[in-house]
Motif scaffolding. Structure first.
Motif, PDB file in Angstrom:
ATOM      1  N   GLY A 103       0.807  -1.219   0.000  1.00 13.82           N
ATOM      2  CA  GLY A 103       0.000   0.000   0.000  1.00 13.82           C
ATOM      3  C   GLY A 103       0.834   1.259   0.000  1.00 13.82           C
ATOM      4  O   GLY A 103       0.560   2.213  -0.743  1.00 13.82           O
ATOM      5  N   GLY A 104       1.885   1.279   0.829  1.00 14.76           N
ATOM      6  CA  GLY A 104       2.739   2.453   0.878  1.00 14.76           C
ATOM      7  C   GLY A 104       3.426   2.714  -0.443  1.00 14.76           C
ATOM      8  O   GLY A 104       3.481   3.861  -0.930  1.00 14.76           O
ATOM      9  N   ALA A 105       3.958   1.647  -1.078  1.00 10.62           N
ATOM     10  CA  ALA A 105       4.633   1.815  -2.361  1.00 10.62           C
ATOM     11  C   ALA A 105       3.666   2.289  -3.440  1.00 10.62           C
ATOM     12  O   ALA A 105       3.999   3.159  -4.261  1.00 10.62           O
ATOM     13  CB  ALA A 105       5.284   0.498  -2.779  1.00 10.62           C
ATOM     14  N   THR A 106       2.447   1.749  -3.435  1.00 12.62           N
ATOM     15  CA  THR A 106       1.476   2.111  -4.462  1.00 12.62           C
ATOM     16  C   THR A 106       1.070   3.571  -4.349  1.00 12.62           C
ATOM     17  O   THR A 106       1.003   4.295  -5.359  1.00 12.62           O
ATOM     18  CB  THR A 106       0.237   1.204  -4.358  1.00 12.62           C
ATOM     19  OG1 THR A 106       0.638  -0.156  -4.519  1.00 12.62           O
ATOM     20  CG2 THR A 106      -0.794   1.556  -5.427  1.00 12.62           C
ATOM     21  N   VAL A 107       0.793   4.034  -3.145  1.00 11.67           N
ATOM     22  CA  VAL A 107       0.410   5.441  -2.957  1.00 11.67           C
ATOM     23  C   VAL A 107       1.544   6.360  -3.397  1.00 11.67           C
ATOM     24  O   VAL A 107       1.317   7.376  -4.074  1.00 11.67           O
ATOM     25  CB  VAL A 107       0.034   5.697  -1.488  1.00 11.67           C
ATOM     26  CG1 VAL A 107      -0.155   7.193  -1.241  1.00 11.67           C
ATOM     27  CG2 VAL A 107      -1.247   4.941  -1.127  1.00 11.67           C
ATOM     28  N   LEU A 108       2.777   6.019  -3.040  1.00 13.99           N
ATOM     29  CA  LEU A 108       3.920   6.860  -3.405  1.00 13.99           C
ATOM     30  C   LEU A 108       4.139   6.892  -4.919  1.00 13.99           C
ATOM     31  O   LEU A 108       4.560   7.916  -5.467  1.00 13.99           O
ATOM     32  CB  LEU A 108       5.176   6.373  -2.694  1.00 13.99           C
ATOM     33  CG  LEU A 108       5.207   6.618  -1.183  1.00 13.99           C
ATOM     34  CD1 LEU A 108       6.441   5.973  -0.556  1.00 13.99           C
ATOM     35  CD2 LEU A 108       5.179   8.115  -0.874  1.00 13.99           C
ATOM     36  N   ILE A 109       3.847   5.782  -5.615  1.00 18.10           N
ATOM     37  CA  ILE A 109       3.953   5.782  -7.076  1.00 18.10           C
ATOM     38  C   ILE A 109       3.017   6.840  -7.674  1.00 18.10           C
ATOM     39  O   ILE A 109       3.367   7.542  -8.626  1.00 18.10           O
ATOM     40  CB  ILE A 109       3.629   4.388  -7.644  1.00 18.10           C
ATOM     41  CG1 ILE A 109       4.778   3.422  -7.343  1.00 18.10           C
ATOM     42  CG2 ILE A 109       3.389   4.453  -9.162  1.00 18.10           C
ATOM     43  CD1 ILE A 109       4.485   1.977  -7.666  1.00 18.10           C
ATOM     44  N   GLY A 110       1.836   6.955  -7.082  1.00 21.26           N
ATOM     45  CA  GLY A 110       0.885   7.955  -7.563  1.00 21.26           C
ATOM     46  C   GLY A 110       1.312   9.382  -7.291  1.00 21.26           C
ATOM     47  O   GLY A 110       0.710  10.325  -7.837  1.00 21.26           O
TER      48      GLY A 110
END
Length: 443
Positions: A103-110
């Motif tokens: 979740g953390g990686a996905t949000v940061l990608i955005g």
């Protein structure tokens, strides 16, 4: 030595906990695979010009797909690390951690600025976050399956194992629907900033998933096993003492991915370039396949609990071989309805195999190394099977000029799965699940 005592729980309490496990493992794997598949679609549609701009569009796209591949490289590492600690300190902690990572990686990608804004830092950050995604999803499935089946009653192990497996088609469907909706709502701005919404909104999904998992109790079998000395380095013990089981389970877990990736991923390119189908039509067919699989998996798993795992896995292997031979004659007609029929039949056949992969893998390894064994089998199987399937299919088509070579590749893989399943049945299985543990509670 301090004795650990598993608390006495009533049948009603165990039932409530088991239902929470089913819901939490399904929800968690859905979120994890939503994030993972969202990246895959974005790599094909968006990331090339945003993060790897080039005068050569092919070079730009290759850069985006290279970061996609890094996720597969990181998955076995995530599985080994999570398996190590999951077998030593508990399944629940690793399942919560996997959601934090993904979740953390996905949000940061955005939230990453584009190449135009920060230069080479943009693709570098994207690559690092993709690696973290791979670690997260590598930690997920093996732990979720272990947790679900170790809570299962004796006559419902396949059914409980189906819950995390259903998260894969559910995550793919959710990712595709989210992108379709955002394309419609944001219009031309989708390629500029609209795509970021799909990544940032993952924060809300992860919060719900973490809440659900933190409410779970630890696996009753793990609580019982901590009375004994845990494996010092679980993944090494898998290699040393269970090498045949590991190799066989890699094929059992990896082969269904081959047909899935060919009909839902590789066929997107083949169908649009070679046959002339619209990409949107094929995407909607893929969504229909996901819905069908979500329906089929629990029904087939319940049936397998009654008739036996080996029989259902063998049936799945045979059906995959048959539908692979039928797929291209129907798909190559240029008729979208026949293409839909071919895709649905092929994808449905994988459901027979997937319905019993979790309990087959679970029975192959004892409790003290189970999280590690399952994770290694599944993640290495994903690379050997699904990871190379599009590349192999493309190479076969280019060398032979005939789609029959691709079909025969799938038939050969299905036969390997059938032989591996039958060979696994000759090994001693480990059936030390929740009913065996709870039967001795209070003693």
């Amino acid at each position: 030595m301090t004795q650990h005592h598993t608390p006495v729980r009533s049948e009603a309490e165990r039932g409530r906990e088991a239902r929470r496990v089913i819901g939490a493992t399904f929800l968690g794997t859905t979120i994890e695979w939503y994030d993972f598949f969202l990246y895959a679609a974005s790599a094909a549609l968006i990331f090339g010009p945003q993060f790897f701009p080039s005068d050569d569009p092919t070079a730009s796209q290759l850069g985006a797909f290279a970061t996609f591949a890094f996720g597969f490289i990181a998955r076995p590492v995530g599985g080994i690390l999570a398996g190590h600690f999951g077998d030593r300190i508990g399944r629940k902690r690793m399942l919560v951690l996997s959601l934090y990572l993904m979740g953390g990686a996905t949000v940061l990608i955005g939230l990453i600025p584009t190449f135009e804004s920060i230069g080479m830092w943009a693709p570098a950050l994207l690559t690092v976050l993709r690696l973290i995604q791979g670690l997260g999803v590598g930690a997920e499935w093996g732990g979720a399956v272990t947790m679900a089946i170790e809570h299962a009653p004796a006559d419902k192990r396949s059914l409980y194992g189906a819950a995390p497996t259903m998260g894969l088609p559910a995550g793919l469907m959710l990712a595709n629907l989210m992108l379709i909706i955002l394309m419609a709502v944001t219009g031309p701005a989708f390629l500029e900033w609209g795509w970021r919404i799909a990544f940032v909104i993952s924060f809300l999904l992860v919060v719900v998933g973490i809440w659900a998992r933190r409410r779970l109790g630890e696996s009753p079998l793990f609580e019982e096993s901590v009375k004994n000395e845990p494996a010092k380095v679980p993944f090494l013990e898998v290699f040393k003492g269970f090498t045949p089981q590991l190799l066989l389970t890699i094929f059992v877990a990896g082969v269904p991915s081959i047909l899935s990736y060919i009909v839902l991923t590789w066929a997107l390119s083949y169908g649009t370039v070679e046959i002339g189908y619209s990409q949107s039509s094929l995407l909607w067919i893929g969504i229909a396949c996901c819905v069908l699989q979500i329906i089929m998996l629990p029904l087939l798993a319940r049936r397998a609990d009654r008739t036996g795992l080996t029989r259902m896995a063998a049936l799945g292997a045979v059906l995959m071989a048959v539908t692979a031979l039928l797929f291209f004659p129907l798909f190559n007609t240029g008729n979208i309805w026949l293409a839909a029929l071919a895709t649905i039949l092929a994808h449905a056949s994988t459901s027979f195999a997937w319905s019993v992969v979790p309990p087959i893998l679970t029975q192959a390894f004892p409790a003290n190394i189970r999280y590690s064994g399952i994770s290694m089998a599944y993640q290495f199987g994903a690379i050997v099977g699904g990871g190379f399937a599009p590349l192999i299919a493309t190479s076969l088509l280019a060398q032979t000029g005939s789609s029959w070579s691709v079909a025969l590749y799938v038939v050969f893989a299905a036969l390997v799965m059938l032989a591996s399943t039958l060979a696994l049945s000759r090994f001693r299985t480990h059936r030390d699940y929740a009913d065996d543990v709870t039967a001795g509670e209070g003693t």
